[in-house]
Scaffold this motif. Sequence first.
Motif, mmCIF file in Angstrom:
data_model
loop_
_atom_site.group_PDB
_atom_site.id
_atom_site.type_symbol
_atom_site.label_atom_id
_atom_site.label_comp_id
_atom_site.label_asym_id
_atom_site.label_seq_id
_atom_site.Cartn_x
_atom_site.Cartn_y
_atom_site.Cartn_z
ATOM 1 N N SER A 195 -80.223 -6.894 8.006
ATOM 2 C CA SER A 195 -80.188 -7.849 8.823
ATOM 3 C C SER A 195 -81.574 -7.986 9.603
ATOM 4 O O SER A 195 -81.939 -7.215 10.189
ATOM 5 C CB SER A 195 -79.160 -7.760 9.953
ATOM 6 N N HIS A 223 -83.401 -10.498 12.254
ATOM 7 C CA HIS A 223 -83.612 -11.453 13.448
ATOM 8 C C HIS A 223 -85.374 -11.335 13.621
ATOM 9 O O HIS A 223 -86.021 -10.623 14.322
ATOM 10 C CB HIS A 223 -82.959 -11.158 14.813
ATOM 11 N N ILE A 272 -82.613 -16.107 11.877
ATOM 12 C CA ILE A 272 -81.845 -15.216 11.395
ATOM 13 C C ILE A 272 -81.594 -15.161 9.981
ATOM 14 O O ILE A 272 -81.527 -16.161 9.115
ATOM 15 C CB ILE A 272 -80.403 -15.167 12.068
ATOM 16 N N ALA A 314 -70.034 -9.291 13.838
ATOM 17 C CA ALA A 314 -70.219 -10.566 14.217
ATOM 18 C C ALA A 314 -68.692 -11.100 14.717
ATOM 19 O O ALA A 314 -68.816 -11.841 15.472
ATOM 20 C CB ALA A 314 -70.103 -11.518 12.611
ATOM 21 N N THR A 319 -68.776 -10.221 18.410
ATOM 22 C CA THR A 319 -69.612 -10.931 19.083
ATOM 23 C C THR A 319 -69.138 -12.122 19.193
ATOM 24 O O THR A 319 -69.432 -12.681 20.552
ATOM 25 C CB THR A 319 -70.910 -10.951 18.424
ATOM 26 N N LEU A 372 -76.448 -15.535 22.961
ATOM 27 C CA LEU A 372 -75.728 -15.775 21.553
ATOM 28 C C LEU A 372 -76.564 -16.729 20.860
ATOM 29 O O LEU A 372 -76.808 -16.668 19.572
ATOM 30 C CB LEU A 372 -74.384 -16.175 21.959
ATOM 31 N N TYR A 413 -79.933 -15.050 19.658
ATOM 32 C CA TYR A 413 -79.888 -13.828 18.579
ATOM 33 C C TYR A 413 -78.913 -14.114 17.368
ATOM 34 O O TYR A 413 -78.803 -13.448 16.309
ATOM 35 C CB TYR A 413 -79.336 -12.504 19.247
ATOM 36 N N GLN A 414 -77.557 -15.253 17.493
ATOM 37 C CA GLN A 414 -76.620 -15.026 16.614
ATOM 38 C C GLN A 414 -76.617 -16.313 15.958
ATOM 39 O O GLN A 414 -76.254 -16.548 14.617
ATOM 40 C CB GLN A 414 -75.353 -14.958 17.196
ATOM 41 N N ASN A 430 -78.475 -19.617 13.743
ATOM 42 C CA ASN A 430 -79.390 -19.530 12.879
ATOM 43 C C ASN A 430 -80.009 -21.005 12.785
ATOM 44 O O ASN A 430 -79.423 -21.904 12.339
ATOM 45 C CB ASN A 430 -78.816 -19.248 11.489
#
Length: 574
Positions: free
Chosen positions: A93, A95, A128, A175, A178, A226, A229-230, A232
């Motif tokens: 993974s 980022h 990401i 995932a 989160t 969120l 970092y999460q 895309n």
Amino acid sequence: MPLLSKNCLLPLIAIIVAGCKLATATASYSIERVAIFDVSEESSQTGLSPFKELEVSNPNLIWESLGKNVPQRFEIQATLRHHKQDLVSHTLSLHFPSTYEVYFDETLIGKNGQLSSTGQEEAVGRSIKTFNLPVKASIEDTHSLRIRGSHTHAPNTGHALILGVTPLEDNLHFARSTAIAYSFYIVFALFGIYLLAYFFINRTQHQYLLLGCTCVLFGIFAVNKLIYYQINVPYTYLDYIGYVANTCTFLLSIIAPATLLYTLGYRQKLIYSLAALPYILSKSIEPLGPIPATAYVCLALSVISIALQKRYAIFATSISTILLLTYELPFLAQNQALGFGALMLIFLVSIINLLVKEYKERHQAQLQNTRLQLELLKSKIQPHFVLNSLTSAIEWIETNPKQGVKLIQELAKEFDLLSSISEQKLIPLATEIESCKTYLRIMEYRKKAKYQLELINVDLSAELPPSLIRNLLENAISHNGFGEASVTFELSQHQKDGQRILRFAAPTARETSEPKTNEDGTGIRYIKARLAESYKTWSFHHGPENGKWVSAIITPSKQGTAAAIDLNLTSSKP
């Protein structure tokens, strides 16, 4: 305001369990070495010596500030050790706000965006990206990982490189956790909006303005993480997301200490200058960010407030400590959703408990005020009745001593009855009718008239506050010049839609029997105060109807029709 409530205990345990699962997750791969190389823009050749060697403190995760640590044209070389003989799928993974290609043992396993043959960006990469690592059934000592690409960020950018190697199942679990955590953050922001609305409706309690702003900003700040970092997005969008995060961070670093000072009870204007301390510290101390600086300042203020014995100081200390650990404790710093989740959950439940407590206190104060008004009205009503009755008794004793004695006996009976029911919240209708009967007898002595009360479909076992019907009788007699005529009053009862309706009808002897003003007299105010004390929902109406003055008392009732009782109470002179 309690630190922990049973209402937030189970969700808090769930957050801790999720954190433990992440902490104990074991991968077949571990990261042993990471080096960053500069790539020449002219020749596209990788430098012979590393531009920077990264310290590997976590074998499954690398977290490094992009800033000056990653050149605009770069190559990252890492060594992975495979130390388990299994067939578990693993993911890489990233980022990493850049465009790049990923090689595993010099085999291309994926791209993020598109690079030209000279290393230029043809299609911008996403923020990401996840790559599946080849499954290795046998134990091989080491594998090479190479990430080659470029980015357009300035050297002073605040973005970060996050590289993690985890089993696919753990990655999916993270995932899901989160997504649930950040859904809670959205609820927290909505709760802040509720607090702001609560303040603007009441305009009296400024702590809810500050708490609402804090909740909204904290919720936006957490959701922003969120998105950052999460979610895309093309990596160039992260600059704009960063601007929003920095703005929220700046505002939160000022409003949070101000909210704390107000909640702790400080009202001196000068002391609120301390709210600027987090921003000043974050600018003065290079590694210290605004939110950790806010946590340090709030913790210091809370500890001082404990020494000053300020209310909520211990609770504020706990909240500040949790926030500080979320940034300073390595595990929570890498999984901030856990720290923020626990922090917001405690804060949310505590504010709800505070709102409930204030509502109960306000309701109790209103009830106490109603009771005081009721006692005041009772003190006004009874002396008025006693004074007029004693005046009549004196007249009877002078003209007819025997009748005067009987009047005094009826008065004694009335006073005894009133004293027994005045402190009761509800009494049977039968007792109320008995009081009315005695009252009418006394009034017959005083007015030299004949009164009767006719009951229609009245359930004598039903209950109501004391002296309501008696006050309606007193109003009817005192506001009408009946003279020595024979007068009949009516009291009827019926039920509709779960409500009991008592209707009292009195004949009107005057053309101007309606009130001249909209203000209620003492008797009507007494009736309304008694109803407000006894029922959550009630209504009282009165006015002319078909030549009579009708008063209606509407209160909740049990389902079903009351027993029909037809009883005439007739008082006559003895």
